[in-house]
Design an enzyme around this catalytic site. Structure first.
Site, PDB file in Angstrom:
ATOM      1  N   HIS A  38      -4.765   5.931  -1.538  1.00  0.00           N
ATOM      2  CA  HIS A  38      -5.536   5.757  -0.299  1.00  0.00           C
ATOM      3  C   HIS A  38      -4.662   6.000   0.930  1.00  0.00           C
ATOM      4  O   HIS A  38      -5.180   6.119   2.035  1.00  0.00           O
ATOM      5  CB  HIS A  38      -6.114   4.335  -0.265  1.00  0.00           C
ATOM      6  N   TYR A  56      -6.222  -1.268   9.260  1.00  0.00           N
ATOM      7  CA  TYR A  56      -6.786  -1.153   7.910  1.00  0.00           C
ATOM      8  C   TYR A  56      -7.869  -0.079   7.923  1.00  0.00           C
ATOM      9  O   TYR A  56      -8.486   0.204   8.939  1.00  0.00           O
ATOM     10  CB  TYR A  56      -7.294  -2.479   7.328  1.00  0.00           C
ATOM     11  N   TYR A  68       0.816  -1.217   0.000  1.00  0.00           N
ATOM     12  CA  TYR A  68       0.000   0.000   0.000  1.00  0.00           C
ATOM     13  C   TYR A  68       0.852   1.271   0.000  1.00  0.00           C
ATOM     14  O   TYR A  68       0.320   2.367  -0.042  1.00  0.00           O
ATOM     15  CB  TYR A  68      -0.929   0.017   1.213  1.00  0.00           C
ATOM     16  N   ASN A  73     -10.953   0.522   6.904  1.00  0.00           N
ATOM     17  CA  ASN A  73     -12.369   0.499   7.277  1.00  0.00           C
ATOM     18  C   ASN A  73     -12.597   0.230   8.761  1.00  0.00           C
ATOM     19  O   ASN A  73     -13.740   0.182   9.211  1.00  0.00           O
ATOM     20  CB  ASN A  73     -13.151  -0.500   6.403  1.00  0.00           C
TER      21      ASN A  73
END
Length: 195
Positions: free
Chosen positions: A21, A65, A16, A67
C-alpha cells in the site's frame, strides 16, 4: 514559475514501511534519492522540493493515513497555488499485475481509498500513476495483502517499474501528461521493461 505537486500515497510509520500500500511513497523516495531531495515534516505530510528546468516541484507524502489523503492534497494545492492540471498522484493498484503500471490523465478512483478521498475533495480531473501490486491473495484477504510487505523476489519485479516511475515524474513535469502517457504506458504493460 510553474509549480507542480507530485503526491505518493501511503501510510506513515515503520510498520507500513515497504508494504504494498506504500508503493506511492516508494516511487517518491526513489525520485528524492536520485535527486538528493530531503523530506521535511510539514503540515499534513512530508514535503520535499526541487526544480526541474525552471519548474518548481513539490513532493508530498501525506501523513494523514491513506483514507484521508485528500486533506493533504487539497491543502498543498491551495497553499502553493498549484493548478490541478499540474498534480500527479501515485498509488498502488491491485487490478494491475505486479511490476506493471498505468498513467492516466483523469478517471475514477478504482476503489482505492486514497484516490477516493482525493476525488471527494477535488474531483477526478487530475493525473494519476497507478502502480500494479498484483492480486495474489485469497478471497477476503485484500487488506492483509495490501498491508503486507514486499518479498525479495517481488521487489525484483517491482524495481524496474519504480525506476520508470522516477522517469515518469520528470516527463510529467517537463513534457506534460499526454506525451508522458504516450511514451510510458506501453512500457507499463510490459512490466516496466524497455523491450
Amino acid at each position: 514559475m510553474d509549480k507542480y505537486l507530485i503526491v505518493g500515497l501511503g501510510n506513515v510509520g515503520d510498520e507500513y514501511d515497504m508494504t504494498r500500500h506504500n508503493t506511492g511513497f516508494m516511487v517518491l523516495d526513489a525520485f528524492a534519492k536520485a535527486s538528493n531531495i530531503v523530506f521535511e515534516d510539514k503540515r499534513y505530510g512530508f514535503v520535499g522540493e526541487t526544480s526541474l528546468k525552471g519548474r518548481k516541484v513539490f513532493l508530498l507524502k501525506p501523513s494523514t493515513y491513506m483514507n484521508l489523503s485528500g486533506n493533504a492534497v487539497r491543502y498543498w494545492l491551495n497553499k502553493e497555488n498549484i493548478d490541478q492540471s499540474r498534480l500527479l498522484v501515485i498509488s498502488d493498484d491491485v487490478a494491475i499485475p505486479l511490476g506493471q503500471f498505468r498513467l492516466k490523465a483523469n478517471g475514477s478512483n478504482g476503489g482505492h481509498n486514497g484516490l477516493g478521498h482525493i476525488q471527494q475533495l477535488i474531483g477526478q480531473n487530475y493525473a494519476r500513476l497507478r502502480m500494479g501490486i498484483g492480486n495474489d491473495y485469497p478471497q477476503g484477504m485484500q487488506i492483509d495483502y495490501v498491508l503486507g510487505r514486499y518479498g525479495e523476489e517481488e521487489m525484483k519485479v517491482l524495481q524496474p517499474a519504480i525506476d520508470l516511475g522516477v522517469d515518469i515524474i520528470k516527463s510529467f513535469v517537463l513534457a506534460g501528461i499526454d506525451i508522458t502517457m504516450n511514451q510510458y504506458n506501453k512500457l507499463g504493460k510490459n512490466g516496466g521493461s524497455k523491450s
